[in-house]
Write an enzyme that holds these catalytic residues in place. Sequence first.
Site, PDB file in Angstrom:
ATOM      1  N   GLY A 245       0.695  -0.831  -0.105  1.00 31.98           N
ATOM      2  CA  GLY A 245      -0.190   0.406   0.070  1.00 31.98           C
ATOM      3  C   GLY A 245       0.799   0.921   0.268  1.00 31.98           C
ATOM      4  O   GLY A 245       2.055   0.888   0.165  1.00 31.98           O
TER       5      GLY A 245
ATOM      6  N   GLY B  81       1.204  -5.373   0.963  1.00 32.95           N
ATOM      7  CA  GLY B  81      -0.770  -5.629  -0.646  1.00 32.95           C
ATOM      8  C   GLY B  81      -0.354  -5.980  -1.139  1.00 32.95           C
ATOM      9  O   GLY B  81      -1.259  -6.715  -2.524  1.00 32.95           O
TER      10      GLY B  81
ATOM     11  N   ASP C 102      -1.112  -7.843   7.237  1.00 31.75           N
ATOM     12  CA  ASP C 102      -2.558  -7.335   6.946  1.00 31.75           C
ATOM     13  C   ASP C 102      -2.847  -8.449   5.616  1.00 31.75           C
ATOM     14  O   ASP C 102      -2.999  -9.378   5.002  1.00 31.75           O
ATOM     15  CB  ASP C 102      -3.303  -6.965   7.114  1.00 31.75           C
ATOM     16  CG  ASP C 102      -3.079  -4.903   5.949  1.00 31.75           C
ATOM     17  OD1 ASP C 102      -1.683  -5.580   5.730  1.00 31.75           O
ATOM     18  OD2 ASP C 102      -3.479  -4.488   6.205  1.00 31.75           O
TER      19      ASP C 102
ATOM     20  N   GLU D 277       5.754  -5.840   7.377  1.00 31.12           N
ATOM     21  CA  GLU D 277       4.630  -4.265   9.077  1.00 31.12           C
ATOM     22  C   GLU D 277       5.111  -4.393  10.469  1.00 31.12           C
ATOM     23  O   GLU D 277       5.160  -3.326  10.806  1.00 31.12           O
ATOM     24  CB  GLU D 277       3.649  -4.569   8.587  1.00 31.12           C
ATOM     25  CG  GLU D 277       2.893  -4.540   7.673  1.00 31.12           C
ATOM     26  CD  GLU D 277       2.299  -6.181   6.899  1.00 31.12           C
ATOM     27  OE1 GLU D 277       2.170  -5.467   5.264  1.00 31.12           O
ATOM     28  OE2 GLU D 277       3.599  -6.947   6.827  1.00 31.12           O
TER      29      GLU D 277
END
Length: 357
Positions: A73, A121, A152, A144
Amino acid sequence: MLPEQEVPSEQEVVFEQRGKLGVVTLNRPRAVNALTAGMVSAILEQLTAWADDDSVATVLVQGAGNRGLCAGGDIVAIYRDILAGGDETAGFWADEYRLNSLIGRFPKPYVAFMDGLVLGGGVGISAHGSLRVVTERTRTGMPETTIGFVPDVGGTLLLSRSPGEAGTHAALTGAHLSGADALFLGLADYFVPSGSLADLAAALENESAEAAVVRFAEKAPASALEAQRDWIDACYSADDAEEIVRRLRAAGGEAAAAADTIEEKSPTSVKVTLASLRRSRGLTLDQALTEEYRVGLRCLAGPDFREGIRAQVVDKDRNPQWQPATLHEVHADDVERYFAPLGDRELVLWERESDHA
């Protein structure tokens, strides 16, 4: 991946139909195709249409440029939004997780070219697909914890399913992994040399997806991660992060280096990540995404996510000041709060039809 000049530069994501193949090309090569809210929304809409389009037999996702499929992301945009309250990021994640869920239950072959960088992502738009292709250039992972966040996009579920405790090691250290490591972890299915991807894409236009991929696939190199499995399984089997670090230090060598890496990460992120992995075992993808959304919104409200992005990509001093600063200071109650239901802010996703059969 496509050279930059082959796709219109003004479009962040390009959709084409070539024969029976629907092609998604992420088109932000200078940002290693980092995902924006607009890209996610557009891909979700296009995949929804192609799912019911009889003229499309297979979908391919690839990245423009020569650096990678997707670096994750757009965390600079997330940083700016955190400073403004974080509402746009919450909406972005809701759409992104809906996209991940759709990919996981897509009714047609979904081929992902996981060439070059495939992080965060980028894993979400590839590793939930049915035919995941890595190359000798692949560098993938869920980094992360380095920025005060938690894996995630379904990453906690994927890594919880990896052999032994290899997924726990990958998640806590945030390590960049090779294509061979991705195959070992269960994040990918086939190894194809990067020089063959263009020919494979052409074959997918009219051939059966699986037959075409198998025809171009070659034996992957050995996985360095698999070779380390003995100490990884022994050290990471604990459900307590401090105990994991103690075991790693006692094992010495590469294990001790992993302990050093973990202690550089956000202590809160390390403990919440470990809890997320353990809780994800046995969940469906939608259940894992719903829980990751809860955790994500709590990270937006906490200090470490903002501080981690600042240190890594804004000021680039690589010197984050974590709060709390040590694993010992992060208590079980602190971790548990990240998983509390969100009330009317809960993420609502569709479950697979078979889950309701």
